[in-house]
Design a protein around this motif. Structure first.
Motif, PDB file in Angstrom:
ATOM      1  N   PHE A   1     -13.671 -17.998  31.065  1.00 20.64           N
ATOM      2  CA  PHE A   1     -12.933 -17.674  29.622  1.00 20.64           C
ATOM      3  C   PHE A   1     -13.794 -16.488  28.748  1.00 20.64           C
ATOM      4  O   PHE A   1     -14.694 -18.139  28.113  1.00 20.64           O
ATOM      5  CB  PHE A   1     -12.028 -18.766  28.985  1.00 20.64           C
ATOM      6  CG  PHE A   1     -10.954 -18.441  27.886  1.00 20.64           C
ATOM      7  CD1 PHE A   1      -9.969 -17.287  27.892  1.00 20.64           C
ATOM      8  CD2 PHE A   1     -11.610 -18.945  26.585  1.00 20.64           C
ATOM      9  CE1 PHE A   1      -8.888 -17.476  27.237  1.00 20.64           C
ATOM     10  CE2 PHE A   1     -10.631 -18.861  25.665  1.00 20.64           C
ATOM     11  CZ  PHE A   1      -9.215 -17.801  25.678  1.00 20.64           C
TER      12      PHE A   1
ATOM     13  N   LEU B   1      -6.598 -14.244  33.216  1.00 19.45           N
ATOM     14  CA  LEU B   1      -7.059 -15.020  33.640  1.00 19.45           C
ATOM     15  C   LEU B   1      -5.472 -15.757  34.548  1.00 19.45           C
ATOM     16  O   LEU B   1      -5.246 -16.719  35.802  1.00 19.45           O
ATOM     17  CB  LEU B   1      -7.521 -16.430  33.269  1.00 19.45           C
ATOM     18  CG  LEU B   1      -9.238 -16.132  33.131  1.00 19.45           C
ATOM     19  CD1 LEU B   1      -9.333 -17.004  31.652  1.00 19.45           C
ATOM     20  CD2 LEU B   1      -9.982 -16.260  34.037  1.00 19.45           C
TER      21      LEU B   1
ATOM     22  N   GLU C   1      -7.190 -12.204  27.971  1.00 16.27           N
ATOM     23  CA  GLU C   1      -7.937 -12.511  28.432  1.00 16.27           C
ATOM     24  C   GLU C   1      -6.954 -13.934  29.643  1.00 16.27           C
ATOM     25  O   GLU C   1      -7.108 -13.912  30.603  1.00 16.27           O
ATOM     26  CB  GLU C   1      -9.686 -13.577  27.933  1.00 16.27           C
ATOM     27  CG  GLU C   1     -10.039 -13.852  28.626  1.00 16.27           C
ATOM     28  CD  GLU C   1     -10.793 -13.635  29.506  1.00 16.27           C
ATOM     29  OE1 GLU C   1     -12.501 -14.016  30.208  1.00 16.27           O
ATOM     30  OE2 GLU C   1     -11.081 -12.373  30.375  1.00 16.27           O
TER      31      GLU C   1
ATOM     32  N   LEU D   1      -5.553 -22.661  27.516  1.00 15.54           N
ATOM     33  CA  LEU D   1      -6.548 -22.478  27.627  1.00 15.54           C
ATOM     34  C   LEU D   1      -7.421 -22.469  26.086  1.00 15.54           C
ATOM     35  O   LEU D   1      -8.504 -22.595  25.810  1.00 15.54           O
ATOM     36  CB  LEU D   1      -6.730 -20.929  27.743  1.00 15.54           C
ATOM     37  CG  LEU D   1      -6.389 -20.558  29.290  1.00 15.54           C
ATOM     38  CD1 LEU D   1      -6.516 -19.361  29.507  1.00 15.54           C
ATOM     39  CD2 LEU D   1      -7.810 -21.259  30.254  1.00 15.54           C
TER      40      LEU D   1
END
Length: 246
Positions: A165, A116, A112, A70
């Motif tokens: 995101f 996710l 975060e 990410l």
């Protein structure tokens, strides 16, 4: 069998111990029966020790893998986190608790990532008595499975950008990120919450801080995004990144 024997050998040495670590708690819990889980004492001890080991190794490792992916996919957040790490560390490679507590951006990024891509994607509970959840009757003994992936991406709790995101959503903590704190459960909740959650978060922050302060991450053109869903969320083909020393 060899693993079980090793666990039992260690457990027998600890029976008379007065310490209150995780092993001692398991040994004490083994003294009580459970009508829903009819194990012998040795089986109970061995199974719980294996669960603790697996839970402390696999989920944080997978969360770290997805986190690097990410960060590589969102260079703006990678740059923000790196800038903060470099400012706080001032060239030091040995991080301490005070340094990590000052890294607010890195904390949001880590939260975060766990929202996710939680390492464990399913939470299960068994009804110990007949109960009612909303309009649904749940008989005693029924197992209830909660999909954390669905819960963590539900627009009802997280807004229309639930799949995006956006670490900024955690700028005011979990209470400000979603409409209910019960919608964010990367480590479970209640009496069975993950006992290693603080350590796991610390491990992730240290890992991200050390990597970002030394390397720039980008997604490899050979990367194939294919999450494999089970009890754990694993990349079917691995995560391929291009890493460049800063």
């Amino acid at each position: 069998m060899e693993t079980i024997q090793m666990i039992m050998d260690i457990a027998k040495e600890r029976i008379e111990s007065t310490s209150k670590d995780m092993l001692q708690v398991i040994l004490e819990a083994a003294q009580y029966g459970d009508e829903f889980w009819p194990l012998t004492k040795d089986e109970f001890i061995a199974d719980n020790c294996k669960d603790v080991f697996i839970g402390g190794y696999e989920p944080p490792a997978l969360a770290a893998i997805w986190g690097l992916m990410l960060l590589a996919s969102h260079p703006e957040w990678q740059a923000r986190a790196r800038s903060e790490v470099l400012e706080v560390c001032k060239g030091q490679q040995h991080l301490d608790y005070d340094m990590l507590s000052k890294m607010k951006v890195l904390k949001m990024v880590t939260q975060e990532i766990l929202r996710l891509c939680p390492g464990v994607v399913l939470a299960s509970r068994q009804a110990v008595q007949d109960l009612k959840i909303g309009d649904m009757q749940v008989p005693k003994g029924v197992c209830i499975w909660v999909s954390l992936l669905a819960l963590h991406r539900d627009p009802k709790f997280w807004g229309p950008n639930a799949d995006v995101f956006n670490p900024e959503r955690f700028v005011h903590g979990v209470a400000g990120a979603c409409k209910s704190p019960l919608a964010n459960l990367p480590f479970g909740l209640g009496a069975r919450v993950c006992p290693g959650q603080n350590m796991a978060i610390m491990e992730l922050k240290v890992l991200f801080a050390l990597i970002l302060s030394n390397f720039n991450l980008t997604i490899s053109p050979n990367y194939c995004h294919s999450p494999q869903f089970g009890l754990l969320l694993a990349p079917e083909h691995g995560v391929k990144l291009l890493i460049q020393r800063i």
